[in-house]
Motif scaffolding. Structure first.
Motif, PDB file in Angstrom:
ATOM      1  N   ASN A   1       0.930  -1.102   0.049  1.00 58.92           N
ATOM      2  CA  ASN A   1      -0.204   0.083   0.036  1.00 58.92           C
ATOM      3  C   ASN A   1       1.060   1.326   0.206  1.00 58.92           C
ATOM      4  OD1 ASN A   1      -1.740   2.117   1.283  1.00 58.92           O
ATOM      5  ND2 ASN A   1      -3.248   0.381   1.044  1.00 58.92           N
ATOM      6  N   LYS A   2       0.294   2.314  -0.608  1.00 57.47           N
ATOM      7  CA  LYS A   2       1.322   3.648  -0.378  1.00 57.47           C
ATOM      8  C   LYS A   2       1.152   3.977   0.910  1.00 57.47           C
ATOM      9  CE  LYS A   2      -1.265   5.746  -3.328  1.00 57.47           C
ATOM     10  NZ  LYS A   2      -2.494   4.687  -3.491  1.00 57.47           N
TER      11      LYS A   2
ATOM     12  N   LEU B   1      -5.929   2.308   6.348  1.00 59.39           N
ATOM     13  CA  LEU B   1      -5.608   1.492   4.931  1.00 59.39           C
ATOM     14  C   LEU B   1      -6.942   0.827   4.826  1.00 59.39           C
ATOM     15  CD1 LEU B   1      -2.019  -0.036   5.672  1.00 59.39           C
ATOM     16  CD2 LEU B   1      -2.834   2.131   4.488  1.00 59.39           C
TER      17      LEU B   1
ATOM     18  N   HIS C   1      -7.337  -1.069   1.310  1.00 57.36           N
ATOM     19  CA  HIS C   1      -6.960  -1.809   0.419  1.00 57.36           C
ATOM     20  C   HIS C   1      -5.404  -2.343   0.328  1.00 57.36           C
ATOM     21  CE1 HIS C   1      -5.432   1.924  -1.192  1.00 57.36           C
ATOM     22  NE2 HIS C   1      -4.667   1.167  -2.230  1.00 57.36           N
ATOM     23  N   LEU C   2      -5.340  -3.451  -0.391  1.00 61.87           N
ATOM     24  CA  LEU C   2      -3.847  -3.878  -0.772  1.00 61.87           C
ATOM     25  C   LEU C   2      -3.742  -4.258  -2.243  1.00 61.87           C
ATOM     26  CD1 LEU C   2      -4.131  -7.276  -1.317  1.00 61.87           C
ATOM     27  CD2 LEU C   2      -4.598  -7.204   1.277  1.00 61.87           C
ATOM     28  N   LEU C   3      -2.617  -4.048  -2.381  1.00 62.72           N
ATOM     29  CA  LEU C   3      -2.176  -4.230  -3.871  1.00 62.72           C
ATOM     30  C   LEU C   3      -1.120  -5.440  -4.128  1.00 62.72           C
ATOM     31  CD1 LEU C   3      -1.156  -0.490  -4.422  1.00 62.72           C
ATOM     32  CD2 LEU C   3      -3.449  -1.661  -5.172  1.00 62.72           C
TER      33      LEU C   3
ATOM     34  N   GLU D   1      -5.982  -6.202  -7.100  1.00 58.13           N
ATOM     35  CA  GLU D   1      -6.241  -5.310  -5.645  1.00 58.13           C
ATOM     36  C   GLU D   1      -7.277  -6.251  -4.829  1.00 58.13           C
ATOM     37  OE1 GLU D   1      -7.797  -1.515  -6.581  1.00 58.13           O
ATOM     38  OE2 GLU D   1      -6.500  -1.047  -8.189  1.00 58.13           O
TER      39      GLU D   1
ATOM     40  N   HIS E   1     -10.210  -4.682  -1.822  1.00 54.84           N
ATOM     41  CA  HIS E   1     -10.339  -3.473  -0.919  1.00 54.84           C
ATOM     42  C   HIS E   1     -11.194  -4.268   0.371  1.00 54.84           C
ATOM     43  CE1 HIS E   1      -9.970  -0.306  -3.740  1.00 54.84           C
ATOM     44  NE2 HIS E   1      -9.540  -1.104  -4.321  1.00 54.84           N
TER      45      HIS E   1
END
Length: 289
Positions: free
Chosen positions: A202-203, A210, A212-214, A234, A236
């Motif tokens: 994540n950014k 937070l 979501h995850l990528l 992704e 969410h």
């Protein structure tokens, strides 16, 4: 998107992630959103130029340039030129025929210019990326998008183990800039009788925010039938509440945006290689070499 120049993997606002009650509907929505992201007036194929403006800085569009040749130039320029300044948390665009507008408060963070071009702003922690779009470019550049056929076997239950304290990882991106993303946990993904561990990013690093995850993935289709640089999956969830079990829809994997434009900054050393063919989601861009 942080201390040095931003990595700027500009994430799509897609419905491509969290496996709704009907995963096929997710896939339909994903493709529609991707096509709009590519072919719209501020889509990937309309990008004419982009520049990074540091806090306190500015950029301008030289007045003498014709619309098709217009590119960003450093500093604020003169009063006869369209200019964007980034000061005090505002991305102020102003110039001939324009009322001064804070792009960050404008609809879709963008402003149409009298010459038919469009400017948009993306804010990072310590800088602003100013985009310049020419909608006329889409007709000559955009050749359509390709997707693997929908496959229900791509809807998979995975497990997620979060890191209570995300780990910042510096990385080199596709524009030779250094970026920072946070490794927030690991996803255990069962595929074809085996389980593979994918790092999740994540950014941000604040678990209270937070949502979501990528996952950045390459596989045996990469450089063959899918983009060689990697694809993104992704997932969410409600802010601060990552589930231990994730319903992932691999049919909604999309290419790093660098597959479509060199103006994006895509991480090149955060991918996980999965040694199987993931024939799901977005295929290699039409016309790509």
């Amino acid at each position: 998107m942080r201390s040095l120049l931003p990595h700027a993997l500009l994430l799509l606002s897609l419905t491509c992630t969290a496996a709704h009650a009907d995963p096929r509907q997710d896939w339909d929505g994903f493709r529609a959103a991707m096509i709009q992201q590519a072919s719209g007036p501020t889509g990937m194929y309309a990008i004419q130029d982009a520049t990074v403006i540091p806090a306190g800085g500015a950029a301008h569009l030289p007045a003498a340039q014709k619309p098709a040749q217009t590119r960003w130039a450093k500093d604020a320029g003169g009063k006869t030129e369209v200019r964007v300044s980034y000061r005090g948390g505002q991305a102020l665009v102003e110039g001939p025929g324009l009322a001064a507008v804070d792009l960050l408060k404008a609809k879709n963070q963008q402003q149409a210019l009298p010459n038919g071009l469009i400017v948009r702003a993306t804010v990072y922690e310590d800088s602003l990326k100013a985009w310049l779009y020419n909608p006329a470019l889409v007709a000559t550049r955009y050749k359509g998008l390709s997707f693997f056929p929908y496959d229900p076997k791509g809807v998979i239950e995975a497990t997620f183990t979060r890191k209570d304290k995300p780990v910042g990882l510096s990385h080199l991106d596709s524009r030779n800039h250094t970026g920072l993303m946070y490794w927030i946990g690991d996803v255990q993904l069962p595929l074809q009788g085996k389980t593979y561990t994918l790092r999740a990013f994540n950014k941000g690093q604040d678990w209270n925010k937070l949502d979501h995850l990528l996952m950045f993935v390459t596989d045996k289709t990469s450089k063959k039938t899918s983009y060689g640089g990697g694809r993104v999956l992704e997932a969410h969830f409600p802010p601060g509440q990552p589930p231990k079990t994730l319903a992932l829809n691999l049919n909604t994997m999309y290419s790093f945006l660098c597959a479509h434009s060199d103006y994006y900054n895509c991480p090149i050393n955060l991918t996980t290689f999965v040694p199987v063919e993931l024939s799901y989601g977005e295929k290699y861009p039409p016309g790509a070499k």
